[in-house]
Motif scaffolding. Structure first.
Motif, PDB file in Angstrom:
ATOM      1  N   THR A   2       0.742  -1.268   0.139  1.00  9.30           N
ATOM      2  CA  THR A   2      -0.010   0.133  -0.035  1.00  9.30           C
ATOM      3  C   THR A   2       0.968   1.149  -0.004  1.00  9.30           C
ATOM      4  O   THR A   2       1.732   1.550   0.873  1.00  9.30           O
ATOM      5  CB  THR A   2      -0.929   0.135   1.466  1.00  9.30           C
ATOM      6  OG1 THR A   2      -1.821  -1.019   1.129  1.00  9.30           O
ATOM      7  CG2 THR A   2      -1.862   1.236   1.244  1.00  9.30           C
ATOM      8  N   ALA A  58     -10.545  -0.421  -5.274  1.00 11.37           N
ATOM      9  CA  ALA A  58     -10.143  -0.476  -4.055  1.00 11.37           C
ATOM     10  C   ALA A  58      -8.986   0.386  -3.509  1.00 11.37           C
ATOM     11  O   ALA A  58      -7.954  -0.326  -3.002  1.00 11.37           O
ATOM     12  CB  ALA A  58     -10.269  -1.589  -3.181  1.00 11.37           C
ATOM     13  N   LYS A  60      -6.223   2.273  -1.949  1.00 10.21           N
ATOM     14  CA  LYS A  60      -5.864   2.283  -0.730  1.00 10.21           C
ATOM     15  C   LYS A  60      -4.499   3.106  -0.606  1.00 10.21           C
ATOM     16  O   LYS A  60      -3.558   3.075  -1.514  1.00 10.21           O
ATOM     17  CB  LYS A  60      -5.784   1.310   0.039  1.00 10.21           C
ATOM     18  CG  LYS A  60      -7.222   0.434   0.257  1.00 10.21           C
ATOM     19  CD  LYS A  60      -7.104  -0.672   1.189  1.00 10.21           C
ATOM     20  CE  LYS A  60      -8.219  -1.524   1.138  1.00 10.21           C
ATOM     21  NZ  LYS A  60      -9.462  -1.336   0.078  1.00 10.21           N
ATOM     22  N   ALA A  61      -4.527   3.991   0.524  1.00  8.11           N
ATOM     23  CA  ALA A  61      -3.223   4.940   0.973  1.00  8.11           C
ATOM     24  C   ALA A  61      -3.336   5.388   2.364  1.00  8.11           C
ATOM     25  O   ALA A  61      -4.775   5.744   2.549  1.00  8.11           O
ATOM     26  CB  ALA A  61      -2.917   5.664  -0.378  1.00  8.11           C
ATOM     27  N   ARG A  62      -2.578   5.658   2.989  1.00  2.00           N
ATOM     28  CA  ARG A  62      -2.536   6.505   4.282  1.00  2.00           C
ATOM     29  C   ARG A  62      -3.441   7.871   3.868  1.00  2.00           C
ATOM     30  O   ARG A  62      -4.345   8.303   4.149  1.00  2.00           O
ATOM     31  CB  ARG A  62      -1.235   6.706   4.952  1.00  2.00           C
ATOM     32  CG  ARG A  62      -1.484   7.577   6.044  1.00  2.00           C
ATOM     33  CD  ARG A  62      -0.029   8.085   6.672  1.00  2.00           C
ATOM     34  NE  ARG A  62       0.401   8.967   5.521  1.00  2.00           N
ATOM     35  CZ  ARG A  62       0.224  10.438   5.523  1.00  2.00           C
ATOM     36  NH1 ARG A  62      -0.728  10.931   5.807  1.00  2.00           N
ATOM     37  NH2 ARG A  62       1.089  11.145   4.495  1.00  2.00           N
ATOM     38  N   LEU A  64      -5.337   9.076   0.513  1.00  3.29           N
ATOM     39  CA  LEU A  64      -5.946   9.045  -0.741  1.00  3.29           C
ATOM     40  C   LEU A  64      -6.350  10.224  -1.271  1.00  3.29           C
ATOM     41  O   LEU A  64      -7.221  10.674  -0.672  1.00  3.29           O
ATOM     42  CB  LEU A  64      -6.746   7.748  -0.451  1.00  3.29           C
ATOM     43  CG  LEU A  64      -7.737   7.617  -1.811  1.00  3.29           C
ATOM     44  CD1 LEU A  64      -6.689   7.147  -2.929  1.00  3.29           C
ATOM     45  CD2 LEU A  64      -8.864   6.441  -1.571  1.00  3.29           C
ATOM     46  N   LEU A  83     -14.739   4.578  -0.370  1.00  2.00           N
ATOM     47  CA  LEU A  83     -13.401   4.629  -0.350  1.00  2.00           C
ATOM     48  C   LEU A  83     -12.727   5.437   0.819  1.00  2.00           C
ATOM     49  O   LEU A  83     -11.610   5.486   0.949  1.00  2.00           O
ATOM     50  CB  LEU A  83     -13.002   5.114  -1.682  1.00  2.00           C
ATOM     51  CG  LEU A  83     -13.235   4.282  -2.804  1.00  2.00           C
ATOM     52  CD1 LEU A  83     -12.680   4.763  -4.015  1.00  2.00           C
ATOM     53  CD2 LEU A  83     -12.716   2.880  -2.489  1.00  2.00           C
ATOM     54  N   ARG A  84     -13.533   6.734   1.392  1.00  2.00           N
ATOM     55  CA  ARG A  84     -13.180   7.513   2.405  1.00  2.00           C
ATOM     56  C   ARG A  84     -11.894   8.059   2.031  1.00  2.00           C
ATOM     57  O   ARG A  84     -10.775   7.916   2.780  1.00  2.00           O
ATOM     58  CB  ARG A  84     -13.035   6.804   3.627  1.00  2.00           C
ATOM     59  CG  ARG A  84     -14.257   6.201   4.034  1.00  2.00           C
ATOM     60  CD  ARG A  84     -15.472   7.312   4.426  1.00  2.00           C
ATOM     61  NE  ARG A  84     -16.762   6.788   5.172  1.00  2.00           N
ATOM     62  CZ  ARG A  84     -17.600   7.703   5.281  1.00  2.00           C
ATOM     63  NH1 ARG A  84     -17.475   9.107   5.157  1.00  2.00           N
ATOM     64  NH2 ARG A  84     -18.648   7.246   5.728  1.00  2.00           N
ATOM     65  N   PRO A  85     -11.827   8.988   1.054  1.00  2.00           N
ATOM     66  CA  PRO A  85     -10.522   9.593   0.622  1.00  2.00           C
ATOM     67  C   PRO A  85     -10.198  10.698   1.750  1.00  2.00           C
ATOM     68  O   PRO A  85     -11.164  11.254   2.359  1.00  2.00           O
ATOM     69  CB  PRO A  85     -10.513  10.156  -0.695  1.00  2.00           C
ATOM     70  CG  PRO A  85     -12.184  10.469  -0.807  1.00  2.00           C
ATOM     71  CD  PRO A  85     -12.883   9.135  -0.001  1.00  2.00           C
TER      72      PRO A  85
END
Length: 168
Positions: A2, A58, A60-62, A64, A83-85
């Motif tokens: 990730t 999907a 993902k990243a700390r 996004l 996705l909660r960016p």
């Protein structure tokens, strides 16, 4: 693995994953240490199919950041709930059209909308409506739907969004 920081682009209905704006903004993202992805949504003109495609990827990243242009703005905005960016940037977002006029949910606090006063495809009032509803920063430029004649301004706005997102 990730990535720490990722920008995920969503192109418009008739453009492609590496158009003029996305290439320009991707270079800025990479300069700021972000990984970049720009999926190809051209196999469908149904915006909700495109939303499902993005959610299925999907990303993902700390940190996004979703960026959508035109129909891609709808796609990115509608994917936020799942996705909660960290941040969202919409360029001439094709929101509030009959048949795909649901209000997006889960919009992050860090959100910017850029729209052209002379947009002949998606009236700027739609960007204004979204910005008002979600308390997003709104940038109205003397441009048309493509915004391609305003790449320096887009770049400055985008760089600011990325800088803010990276410290959240």
């Amino acid at each position: 693995m990730t990535p720490d920081k990722l920008v995920c682009f969503a192109h418009g209905k008739e453009s492609g994953p590496w158009g003029i704006k996305i290439k320009h903004l991707a270079a800025i993202a990479r300069e700021q240490g972000f990984d970049v992805m720009s999926p190809d949504y051209s196999q469908s003109v149904d915006p909700d199919v495109r939303v499902s495609q993005l959610i299925g990827l999907a990303p993902k990243a700390r940190c996004l950041v979703l960026v959508g242009s035109s129909m891609g703005g709808y796609v990115s905005a509608m994917a936020c709930e799942t996705l909660r960016p960290t941040a969202l940037m919409l360029l001439a977002p094709a929101l509030y059209f009959p048949g795909w006029d649901r209000e997006p949910a889960g919009i992050p606090d860090l959100c910017a909308v850029v729209h052209g006063w002379g947009d002949e495809i998606v009236p700027y009032e739609r960007g204004l409506r979204f910005a008002r509803r979600h308390k997003a920063a709104l940038h109205l430029l003397d441009s048309d739907h493509s915004l391609n004649d305003k790449l320096p301004e887009l770049g400055r706005i985008f760089a600011s969004v990325l800088e803010q997102a990276a410290v959240q």
